[in-house]
Every structure is written in C-alpha cells, then in structure tokens.
Design a protein around this motif. Sequence first.
Motif, PDB file in Angstrom:
ATOM      1  N   ASN A 109      21.551  36.945  46.762  1.00  0.00           N
ATOM      2  CA  ASN A 109      21.649  37.422  45.619  1.00  0.00           C
ATOM      3  C   ASN A 109      20.659  38.450  46.273  1.00  0.00           C
ATOM      4  OD1 ASN A 109      20.455  39.138  43.701  1.00  0.00           O
ATOM      5  ND2 ASN A 109      18.764  37.291  42.656  1.00  0.00           N
ATOM      6  N   THR A 111      18.399  41.818  47.511  1.00  0.00           N
ATOM      7  CA  THR A 111      17.091  42.170  45.869  1.00  0.00           C
ATOM      8  C   THR A 111      16.132  43.623  46.765  1.00  0.00           C
ATOM      9  OG1 THR A 111      15.664  40.438  46.334  1.00  0.00           O
ATOM     10  CG2 THR A 111      16.393  40.089  44.377  1.00  0.00           C
ATOM     11  N   ALA A 120      20.782  31.454  45.423  1.00  0.00           N
ATOM     12  CA  ALA A 120      22.200  31.349  44.254  1.00  0.00           C
ATOM     13  C   ALA A 120      22.370  32.654  43.249  1.00  0.00           C
ATOM     14  CB  ALA A 120      21.557  29.965  42.423  1.00  0.00           C
ATOM     15  N   ILE A 121      23.692  32.769  43.099  1.00  0.00           N
ATOM     16  CA  ILE A 121      24.233  34.500  42.838  1.00  0.00           C
ATOM     17  C   ILE A 121      24.834  33.797  41.542  1.00  0.00           C
ATOM     18  CG2 ILE A 121      24.538  35.096  44.964  1.00  0.00           C
ATOM     19  CD1 ILE A 121      27.276  34.572  43.576  1.00  0.00           C
ATOM     20  N   ASP A 122      24.075  35.103  40.658  1.00  0.00           N
ATOM     21  CA  ASP A 122      24.369  35.509  39.316  1.00  0.00           C
ATOM     22  C   ASP A 122      25.944  34.637  38.793  1.00  0.00           C
ATOM     23  OD1 ASP A 122      22.734  36.681  38.660  1.00  0.00           O
ATOM     24  OD2 ASP A 122      23.524  38.921  38.673  1.00  0.00           O
TER      25      ASP A 122
HETATM   26  C1  LIG Z   1      18.654  37.773  41.958  1.00  0.00           C
HETATM   27  O1  LIG Z   1      17.447  37.842  41.562  1.00  0.00           O
HETATM   28  C2  LIG Z   1      17.655  39.236  40.340  1.00  0.00           C
HETATM   29  C3  LIG Z   1      16.142  40.001  40.988  1.00  0.00           C
HETATM   30  O2  LIG Z   1      15.374  39.231  41.812  1.00  0.00           O
HETATM   31  C4  LIG Z   1      16.787  38.297  39.392  1.00  0.00           C
HETATM   32  O3  LIG Z   1      16.469  39.032  38.388  1.00  0.00           O
HETATM   33  C5  LIG Z   1      17.954  37.749  39.215  1.00  0.00           C
HETATM   34  O4  LIG Z   1      17.514  36.705  38.089  1.00  0.00           O
HETATM   35  C6  LIG Z   1      18.717  37.087  40.669  1.00  0.00           C
HETATM   36  N1  LIG Z   1      19.995  36.263  40.391  1.00  0.00           N
HETATM   37  C7  LIG Z   1      19.433  35.054  40.507  1.00  0.00           C
HETATM   38  C8  LIG Z   1      20.750  34.328  40.186  1.00  0.00           C
HETATM   39  O5  LIG Z   1      18.664  34.219  41.134  1.00  0.00           O
END
Ligand SMILES: *[C@@H]1O[C@H](CO)[C@@H](O)[C@H](O)[C@H]1NC(C)=O
Length: 389
Positions: A109, A111, A120-122
């Motif tokens: 992810n 940032t 983890a990713i979205d």
């Molecule tokens: C990825 O990073 C963003 C910004 O920090 C955060 O808002 C988001 O929840 C993160 N996604 C995951 C799946 O952790």
Amino acid sequence: MDAPRFQLAFLVIFAVASSAAAAGACSSVTFSSNRVYAACSDLPHLSSSLHWSFDATAATLSLAFVAPPPKPEGWVAWAINPTADGMIGSQALIAFHQPNGSMGVRTYNITGYGSIAEGAIDFQTSDLAAEYSGGVMRVFGKVKLPAGTTAVKQVWQVGSSVADGVPQQHAIAQENMQSKGKLDLIKGAVSGSEASSSRNKNVHGVLNAVSWGILLPIGAIFSRYLKTFESADPTWFYLHVTCQIIGYGVGVGGWATGLSLGSKSKGIEYTTHRSIGMALFSLATLQVFALFLRPNKDHKYRFYWNIYHHLVGYTVIILGIINVFQGLDILGVDHKWRAGYIIAICILGGIALFLEVATWIVVLKRKSDGSTRPYGESTSNGAQKPLSV
Ligand SMILES: *[C@@H]1O[C@H](CO)[C@@H](O)[C@H](O)[C@H]1NC(C)=O
Ligand SMILES: *[C@@H]1O[C@H](CO)[C@@H](O)[C@H](O)[C@H]1NC(C)=O
C-alpha cells in the motif's frame, strides 16, 4: 501492357495498402502453467505489457504483467491506484527475487515516496506468482475489484535493486515518471501516451506491406512480362530497377523500424517474424549488390547469374508476402486490413496470371508466324528470356 494501366493498378494497390494503418493489440503470447488471457496491451513505457481477463460479473481481474527489470536483482511492479493518478495511493504487486532466491510477489500500500512496506492492500488478491527468465519478470495474480468496475487507473514501474527484501527506489527518468494511465478493462484500451508505440507499429506495417508486400512483386511483374514487347525495351529494365530500388529503400526503412520495435519490446518475441525479416533484408541486399556483378549479356556466366537472380528474387517476394501476413497477425489488425492486403495480392496475382497467358499467346503466335528471332531476346543489356524460370 501499357504504362498508364500499370500506374492505375499501382495507385489502387498503394491506396489500399496505405490505408491499412491499423490499430493494434498484441498477439497471443504463451505463459507457463497454461495461463491464458483474453486481452493484451503493450504499455507505452518501460517495454512492458499487460495481459488480462476480466470477469465483469464477479469483477475479478486476472492478470499478467511483463517487464524487464534494469537488473536481474531488481524488481517490477504493477498497481491499481483507486484514489489518484500517480504512485501515491497505489495498491501494488511487486515481484523480485526473495531473500531465499526464488521469485515472489508481495503487496504494498504505497503511501509516500520514501521506503515502502509490505502489507495488505485495498483489494483482495489471489494466485500471486512471479517468474524471471530471459531478462524479463512476469507477475501473475487475481485481483477482486469493487462491483461495477469497468476501468482502473494503473501504474507500473521497474527498479534495479532490492535490499533486505525491500524494493529500492526506481530511476526517475521520463519513462519511469510517465508509466501510468487508464486501463479500460472491457474495451482493452490503454490510455496515457501509448500513441507513439502503436503509431510506430503502424508505420512499420505500412512501410513493409508497401515495399516487400507490393512494390517488389510489381517490380518482378515489370521484368517478367514487359520485356516480351520489343517496344518496351529497355523501358522494362528501368521500370524494374526503379521499382525494386524504391521497394528496397522503403523496405529497409520498414526493417529498421522493426528492429527498433523489437528492441523496445523485450518481453515479447516474435521469432518467426523476426527471422523472416532478417532473411529478407539479407537476401534483398545481396540482390542489390549482385546487380553490380552482373555479367554482360553474352558472357557465359550470365545464364547462371540469371538463375541466381530469379531464385533469390522469387524467394524474397514469397517470404515478403508471408511476413506481411505474420505482421498482420502480430498487430492483431481488423479483418478489413487483412482483407485489403489479400485483395491487393489477388489483384497483382490476377495481373500476373493474365500477363502470363497473354505472353504465351504472343510467344506461340510468333512461333507459328515462323519468326526466327528467339522470343524475348532483345538488345538491352538487361534483357533475358522472360520465361526462363
Ligand atoms: C493504505 O494506506 C492508506 C493511507 O495510509 C490508508 O488510508 C488505507 O487504509 C491503507 N489500506 C489498507 C488496505 O491498509
Ligand atoms: C522463498 O520465500 C518465500 C517467501 O519469502 C516463500 O513463499 C517460498 O516458498 C520460498 N521458496 C523456497 C524455495 O524456499
């Protein structure tokens, strides 16, 4: 055969061929483990390509990303950015040689521009795998997208090193900064600045189709049939030479664009197309230089030179036409362009067949008229029996 009619035929054919600038999609590339993808697109930067199948109902994207890392110990990355255009916010799959030596994919992810951390990713991912061979890394995986997705913003990248299992910063050349764009999962369209890549392919296709695929056969027709007519001597010779020299010149231009395209697409090799292209260039170059070694008409070796000249000439024409079709396959062009080229070749074939018959009629008629002059012999240094091969 009068010159105006030839010109007309030529113009028609040229028009058909030059309108054959086709919109391309890349061809079927085979992957290990029987992985097959419905769509494929060369990406506009970093010599990379994306292959994918998209199940719209389940919103599941199955993909293969192919790119050459700058070094074997480097990394390649493909990401979807659900929130923004560039690197920040990207949900990335990054492949590299893991500390134990085997290739692996991890998710990130992204940032910030600093160091990145695995996590983890979205999107839910599955079947992640990676390979490295021939200087190219391949990332495989399935990504579950939000329902109703039809297009995503993609970002891709390559880097030259990994330290302690962490991919290190990539170069910041123009190519690295522009490697992002929209991917239409349904239509298969990739936006960004990919125009130059597909434009180069179209230029390559048109130059080669016109030269190897059309001009050279026309030049051969000039030589084979026009010299039956005394009045066309030595005009046929100059027409033949002019046509072949222009065809060769344009063909070499097309060949060079092919080399450049080949060097830019390290991930994908079209071995047959490339080999035929090399053979064509070599044979045609030989043919041009052999012109300077042509013995005089009365020289005892002239007979052998003629055999050589015809053999190489016809080989070049046949290989040229085969390779135009190979190229059409690779470009994955619309059926109409293939049909256009087939029609052009049929017109040429028809003209040749017609002239072949007409020539034989003339020859037989001359024979029955009791002419003692051997048909086809003429005064020009370029002349030879037209039906000798
Ligand atoms: C990825 O990073 C963003 C910004 O920090 C955060 O808002 C988001 O929840 C993160 N996604 C995951 C799946 O952790
Ligand atoms: C190498 O490490 C990765 C995780 O980093 C693991 O998934 C893989 O199975 C390992 N391969 C071998 C051959 O041990």
